[in-house]
Design a protein around this motif. Structure first.
Motif, PDB file in Angstrom:
ATOM      1  N   ASP A  15       0.621  45.223   3.489  1.00 23.72           N
ATOM      2  CA  ASP A  15      -0.210  44.639   2.426  1.00 23.72           C
ATOM      3  C   ASP A  15       0.427  44.677   1.033  1.00 23.72           C
ATOM      4  O   ASP A  15       0.365  43.704   0.301  1.00 23.72           O
ATOM      5  CB  ASP A  15      -1.577  45.351   2.372  1.00 23.72           C
ATOM      6  CG  ASP A  15      -2.402  45.034   3.616  1.00 23.72           C
ATOM      7  OD1 ASP A  15      -1.990  44.137   4.391  1.00 23.72           O
ATOM      8  OD2 ASP A  15      -3.459  45.682   3.809  1.00 23.72           O
ATOM      9  N   ASP A  54       1.403  41.359  -1.133  1.00 26.13           N
ATOM     10  CA  ASP A  54       0.917  41.100  -2.493  1.00 26.13           C
ATOM     11  C   ASP A  54       2.081  40.830  -3.450  1.00 26.13           C
ATOM     12  O   ASP A  54       2.005  39.952  -4.303  1.00 26.13           O
ATOM     13  CB  ASP A  54       0.111  42.302  -3.016  1.00 26.13           C
ATOM     14  CG  ASP A  54      -1.208  42.463  -2.268  1.00 26.13           C
ATOM     15  OD1 ASP A  54      -1.597  41.542  -1.524  1.00 26.13           O
ATOM     16  OD2 ASP A  54      -1.837  43.530  -2.425  1.00 26.13           O
ATOM     17  N   GLY A  92       1.305  37.320   4.814  1.00 28.00           N
ATOM     18  CA  GLY A  92       0.368  38.246   5.441  1.00 28.00           C
ATOM     19  C   GLY A  92       0.948  38.994   6.629  1.00 28.00           C
ATOM     20  O   GLY A  92       0.337  39.935   7.123  1.00 28.00           O
TER      21      GLY A  92
END
Lengths: 207, 207
Positions: free
Chosen positions: B113, B117, B109
């Motif tokens: 983003d 992912d 994190g």
């Protein structure tokens, strides 16, 4: 060499056991928490991960990422025999090539001939720094210790009396590999100078 | 997080600095010369190199080597928070998944983003061990400590009372990944038992 039923695999296992020694080759750089010197095996992992994440900052046509990572995984194996030559050590660099050539012959020569040739070709490509992949590999190989020096408040720069001009020169492959990363390097060096981690000019001689 | 002009790069650099901590996560395995425990960062490098050289032993259709290496470079990052769970530690395994899920969310994190992912997907693929690439990655991840244990005369096996049947079970992904490597493992385990590095059966209880 310990022999197993499969002769080819015996050579590969022998080489992989030899590679373990890279974990005991120490660099001048400290870990970012300052706890100890970094070794070359973990450095090789770190820059491979770095290539994976920063590859997007290479302009088009992008270097082949998979090939960049292969170069990074093998590029420092010669240090098992030749040791780590400090980036700013002119004397160490004078016979670096000779020492590393001999190391490459011995270490890669443990492998089956075709694989020895393949790894030798990767190592030579990295060293020659002519292909886009080798340039990008060199860029992350130089960016990583910069981050370590910055995070340790210039530990290795101060200890070895390194000044900004020398670091900027060392970072030239980054300019070639990625304008965005090069701009970041300039920003980081300025901040390092401002904070007293890195000297801007050589000290004037008082004699 | 230290901010730089480029917001995306700031997050990437922050993540790469966090990744440095993997060099301080110690495994149960010793280096092959017995000098100290191996850390997870150098282990990750070693198995990536191993994948490069042993990939030829995977039967057709071969897993994609570049993808295997990406899985290996990131698969252990969660250990920064969750620590290394010893392969034969049933208790540690009971909450391993939960600890590692939380670690993955926090550590990945840190990245932008889309990259978070992407790395999360790689980590989940490795853990699920369903794709041919994840199976091959798991195979080298298990073969490497086997070599270390063999070369250190069974150090970690003896210290933890591990017997051949447990090791064979742990090596199942190797059978799935490559019959040739699986045959090598059987040969090595037999030699380890013959030399007294590894017990063949649990000791009988004398009470």
């Amino acid at each position: 060499m310990e022999r197993w039923n499969d002769e080819r695999l015996s050579r590969q296992i022998d080489f992989l056991a030899e590679a373990d020694k890279l974990k005991s080759v120490l660099r001048r750089t400290l870990l970012m928490d300052g706890s100890r010197n970094e070794n070359t095996a973990e450095h090789s992992w770190h820059i491979s991960l770095m290539a994976l994440l920063l590859h997007e900052h290479a302009p088009e046509p992008k270097p082949d990422l998979s090939h960049v990572i292969k170069l990074l995984l093998v590029h420092d194996l010669v240090e098992i025999d030749a040791g780590d030559t400090f980036a700013y050590d002119a004397e160490g660099y004078s016979d670096k090539e000779e020492r590393e050539q001999a190391a490459a012959r011995r270490i890669f020569g443990l492998l089956p001939d075709d694989q020895a040739d393949g790894i030798m070709a990767l190592w030579r490509e990295f060293e020659a720094m002519e292909t886009p992949e080798a340039v990008f590999a060199a860029a992350v190989d130089r960016l990583q210790p910069l981050l370590h020096n910055y995070r340790t408040e210039g530990f290795s720069w101060k200890r070895n009396g390194i000044v900004r001009a020398q670091v900027r020169h060392r970072m030239l492959p980054i300019r070639q590999a990625s304008p965005k990363l090069a701009a970041f390097v300039e920003e980081l060096l300025q901040r390092a100078v401002d904070r007293g981690y890195l000297a801007d000019e050589p000290p004037t001689k008082e004699e």
